[in-house]
Every structure is written in structure tokens, then in C-alpha cells.
Design a protein around this motif. Sequence first.
Motif, mmCIF file in Angstrom:
data_model
loop_
_atom_site.group_PDB
_atom_site.id
_atom_site.type_symbol
_atom_site.label_atom_id
_atom_site.label_comp_id
_atom_site.label_asym_id
_atom_site.label_seq_id
_atom_site.Cartn_x
_atom_site.Cartn_y
_atom_site.Cartn_z
ATOM 1 N N SER A 172 -8.079 7.739 -4.900
ATOM 2 C CA SER A 172 -9.218 7.359 -4.096
ATOM 3 C C SER A 172 -10.308 8.339 -4.052
ATOM 4 O O SER A 172 -10.375 9.207 -4.891
ATOM 5 C CB SER A 172 -8.495 7.546 -2.491
ATOM 6 N N ARG A 183 -4.875 12.159 -2.225
ATOM 7 C CA ARG A 183 -5.891 13.034 -1.472
ATOM 8 C C ARG A 183 -5.126 14.168 -0.689
ATOM 9 O O ARG A 183 -5.840 15.257 -1.006
ATOM 10 C CB ARG A 183 -6.498 12.067 -0.384
ATOM 11 N N GLU A 184 -3.860 14.056 -0.036
ATOM 12 C CA GLU A 184 -3.318 15.245 0.513
ATOM 13 C C GLU A 184 -2.940 16.364 -0.523
ATOM 14 O O GLU A 184 -3.087 17.604 -0.162
ATOM 15 C CB GLU A 184 -2.020 14.658 1.174
ATOM 16 N N ALA A 223 -0.893 2.949 5.092
ATOM 17 C CA ALA A 223 0.042 3.448 4.329
ATOM 18 C C ALA A 223 0.537 4.766 5.179
ATOM 19 O O ALA A 223 -0.324 5.665 5.410
ATOM 20 C CB ALA A 223 -0.321 3.697 2.926
ATOM 21 N N PRO A 261 2.649 9.267 -5.526
ATOM 22 C CA PRO A 261 2.998 8.835 -4.136
ATOM 23 C C PRO A 261 4.346 8.310 -4.164
ATOM 24 O O PRO A 261 5.013 7.983 -3.123
ATOM 25 C CB PRO A 261 1.775 8.157 -3.905
ATOM 26 N N ASP A 262 5.021 7.936 -5.302
ATOM 27 C CA ASP A 262 6.286 7.162 -5.202
ATOM 28 C C ASP A 262 7.391 7.869 -5.883
ATOM 29 O O ASP A 262 7.337 8.126 -7.023
ATOM 30 C CB ASP A 262 6.124 5.883 -5.939
ATOM 31 N N ALA A 315 0.931 8.514 5.481
ATOM 32 C CA ALA A 315 0.324 9.742 4.517
ATOM 33 C C ALA A 315 1.368 10.700 4.180
ATOM 34 O O ALA A 315 2.310 11.160 5.194
ATOM 35 C CB ALA A 315 -0.563 10.479 5.367
ATOM 36 N N GLN A 316 1.622 10.923 2.969
ATOM 37 C CA GLN A 316 2.585 11.766 2.624
ATOM 38 C C GLN A 316 2.040 13.144 2.383
ATOM 39 O O GLN A 316 1.369 13.425 1.151
ATOM 40 C CB GLN A 316 3.379 11.285 1.289
ATOM 41 N N GLY A 374 -2.549 5.479 -6.043
ATOM 42 C CA GLY A 374 -3.152 5.900 -4.941
ATOM 43 C C GLY A 374 -4.385 6.880 -5.053
ATOM 44 O O GLY A 374 -4.794 7.512 -4.132
ATOM 45 N N THR A 412 0.844 -1.370 0.123
ATOM 46 C CA THR A 412 0.172 0.044 -0.010
ATOM 47 C C THR A 412 0.917 1.165 -0.110
ATOM 48 O O THR A 412 0.260 2.350 -0.285
ATOM 49 C CB THR A 412 -1.039 0.027 1.322
ATOM 50 N N SER A 413 2.091 1.273 0.328
ATOM 51 C CA SER A 413 2.939 2.291 0.159
ATOM 52 C C SER A 413 3.521 2.643 -0.605
ATOM 53 O O SER A 413 3.647 2.164 -1.875
ATOM 54 C CB SER A 413 4.029 2.099 1.450
ATOM 55 N N ASP A 435 0.760 12.127 -1.352
ATOM 56 C CA ASP A 435 -0.487 11.292 -1.432
ATOM 57 C C ASP A 435 -1.584 11.935 -2.219
ATOM 58 O O ASP A 435 -1.671 13.182 -2.177
ATOM 59 C CB ASP A 435 -0.906 11.062 0.005
#
Length: 552
Positions: A214, A323-324, A181, A303-304, A183-184, A212, A151-152, A321
Amino acid sequence: MSTKRTGGRILIDNLVAQGCDRIFCVPGESYLAALDALHDTPEIDLVVCRQEGGVTYMAEADGKMTGRPGVAFVTRGPGATNASVGVHVAHQDSTPLILFIGDVARGDRDREGFQELDFQTMFTPLAKWVARIDDAARIPEYVARAYSVATSGRPGPVVLALPEDMLRDEVEAIDRPMVGAPAQVADPVAIATLMDLLKDACAPVAIVGGAGWSKGAAHYFTEFAERIGIPVAAAFRRQDAVPNSSSVYAGNLGYGPNPKLVQRIKEADLLLVVGARLGEATTDGYTLVTPDHPDQIIVHVHPDPNELGRVYRTDLPICADMREFAELAADWEEEIISFSTGAEAHAEWLEWSKATPRDTALDLGQVVMHMRETLPADSFICNGAGNFSGWWHRFWHYAALPCQLAPTNGSMGYGMPAGVAAALRHRDRQVVVVAGDGDFMMNGQELATAMRYGANMLVLVVDNGSYGTIRMHQEREYPERLSGTDLANPDFAALARAYGAWAETVEKTEEFAPALARAQAEKGVKLLHLKTDVEYISAGTTITKLRERKRG
């Protein structure tokens, strides 16, 4: 009182601790201890499939829908090789998945025992992490790490081998709590830089959907995009990344996109890529957007960190992330320039997604238009690979995530298992499986799984007697030289009835609406066998046109 448990019991207890509520499997003698533990674990629903490819397809689809790893169990050797197809889908689709493989006993390794394989060598190119659990006491550690890895960053598949004798060992073990995971958080300085770039842009376009992504990301990014009026294009088979009803939704990239959208991408001075990898399908073989993209600025949000700058020159990389990032962008308080191009692109897409009647007995464009009028907007559309999917990609209007289950790696046979996973996960929603004749025959046996578990779903088998995508390329390169692409098919309606499903055959456009109404009045699995003319090889062309184009 002894606190010792078998390895199989420890494994299942720790899957429960990680929130696993469903396992897809084909049983094998190599993991009987885990199956025995499942006998006393009502928290986990065990779905027994009919082929290991169906197992991992279902688990991958489940991971797409939940955002948590789909969980699959298969046995060694043939089971693992069959299951590898779903691992590849999870890898290229950035989907969290954990595949457990029952393995030979520890003392028999490296003797080429019965069905023995080197899983590390086999799965390393396909998975984020491949390991073998040799000590039952360490099962909680491995399971927690598997969830974390899957998940990360860029989500993906993990493969864990389970020696059969290890699963029988009785040991003491300390269970691990649920992991999530990390949160970033998006860097506000990077977001400020993005906003400055948007102020200087004349024709920006966003390309979204992927790692990622969502419901939260979809909500906030749609809010942000509508606020500034930027056109939003969906990456290949990510059409549910934002609601297609959004005033700035511009359509999808991939195979057969709207030429006007393609032109917008080419003319864009700034591309805001959020979640997408800009893979081969999305970029038309790295030509629509080139790795060096002269005269274009690319802002890539992913996210990566390993994905940023890997293929494309990235002018502003933002590791965050989804969403973030989207929430911070949507809540940005400073004034942002507005564009009119989002509304213009949406109008172009609305026109593009209207199906004009074609002179053929069964017109798939009109089939999709009728489905749009009668089925819920949030219906799941589940499909594998083939030209048949192009009609739904172009003419169906997707709602918010999740409602499209389709493999970005172009894997045939995916739609039927994915539909079963959707029907079991969302029993209150309409599930539609769309499969070509070649596509359906690769995993049609999962009709038995659907029937056993009381799935409520509609299956459409589009039958043109051909491997249509390959026939299209064949006619483009070697017109009128048919070789290896024609098919001899069963009566799919009769086949469905043999499984216990309700079924009918449809051969004319005017027959579809009443047949769909009859299907929807039935409970359980319903199948419509749609017999089409191979001349209409795709939603945009015919075999005759392909041949004429080649002749010049």
C-alpha cells in the motif's frame, strides 16, 4: 409498508454498503434484476465493456489501485469463461476482486441448461472462494464475506454465482455494514530478531512489492530502507513498490534485470523479502534464489501465514500487514547498522536505466527517454505481456504506488483495459497504455469503452509484425526456423480513428517527440502507432545476436 426487496436490489444495496462505487460488466439476461437495480443507484458507476476479459482486467486493475475489491459482472457460460482470464491475473497478482456471474435458474441446475457450467469446479483453482447464492435473504452475508475473503491475508479473487430466479425473489434481508481486512500487527520480538540479523549481515538486499502492499507500506519501508542503506529491489512488475527516486532503489527483478543487481542477489547473505512471493519470474525460474538458498538467510514478511514456508525455506517468517510491519521497522528506536550498498546499487541502476542509442529507424530506448523528460513522473504505465514492455521496465522511472499496472502472470491484452480503469479512476493523472501489436489485438476493442466514458489516455502500439517474446525464444532454440510467430497487422492509426480517437503513425525516432507533443495537445484518447524493426527483438539483444550465440 412492505420492506421486501428483490434479490437484485439487495445485492446492489449491499455493494453500496461495502463502498463499491464502480462496476465493470458485459450485460446478460441472467442478471437483469441486478442491472435494473443499478438503474436507480447513482452511487455506483456502471462501466459497460466490450468483452468479458476486458471486464475482469479492468476490475483487477481497479482493485490494484484502490486496495478494495474491483467488482465485475458477467453472464454464465461464455461470459464466465471469457472472464476467467482476469480472475487468474487477480490470483497470481494477489489483487482483491469479486466476480459476480449470472447463472441458470435454481430449478434448471444439473440439466446442462443453456450456457450452464459448474462454477465451483471451474474457478476453485483460480479463486480464494467460490460460492452460489441460492437464498436472496443471505445476499448481505455472502457479499460481506466476499469482501472479507478478497482483502484478508493474501488478497485475491472471489467468485459468486447468482441464479437468475434468485435475483427476482422478493424477500426481507438485513444489510451488513462495511467490512475491512483485519490489521495484522507485526510482532516486536520478530522485528527485534530481524534487526539483530541485519547487524550480523554484510550484504543484505530487500526484495519488495506484492500482497497487501500500500501507499503507507511504500512510505514507511522507503524511510526504513534509506535509514539503514539497504538496497531495495522490486519484484517482477512491482516497480512502483517504492519510488524509483529513492536513494536505495536498486532496480527490478524478473525478465532482463540489471546483471549487477542479479550479482548482488546471488552474493547477498540476507534477503529481506517483504510482500513478494518470490515467484518464478522474480527468481528466474527459482534459480536466482533457490528454494533452499544455501548460505543465505531469508526473512519473509507476508500477510498470509499459508505463504510463509510454502516454497522457500524461511529462516524468519513474519506474518503481518505490510504497512504495520514497515511502520514498526521505520520507527524502531534502537540503533541499526548502516550500509553503503544501497547507494551503490542505486547508482548502478541509474546507469542501467539510461538508454544508449541503437542503430535502428525507431529506437524505443530513446522513445522512453523522451517520455521521461516530458511526461509527469507519476504517469500510469499500463501494459500486458510481450518483449515491448521490457523497454519501459528498464528505462522508465516509476513513481510511488500506484503507477504501474502490469500483470505478473504475463497475461496478454491487459494493458488497454487496465488503462481504461486507470483513466476513469484517476482523471487528473496521465495514463499511458503500452501494447505490442499481438498484445493490443487481444483487447483493442476496449477503445470503444474508453471513448464512450471520456477517458483521457495515450496509447502506444509497438508494431514489429511478430509475437516478439515467442519469436525471441524461437530464435534462441530454433534459429532461422520461423514458425507461427509472424503477424499481419491492420493500420492501427486508422483503426483508432475509426473508433473516434486521435492517431498518428511514427516510423522514425526523430518523429516521436513532435508526434507526442501533438498527441498531448489533444483531449481524450490518443494513439501512436510505433512501427519498429523485429531485428531489435528486445531491449537487450537482437535476432542476429541470438542466432550467432546458438551457432557458438
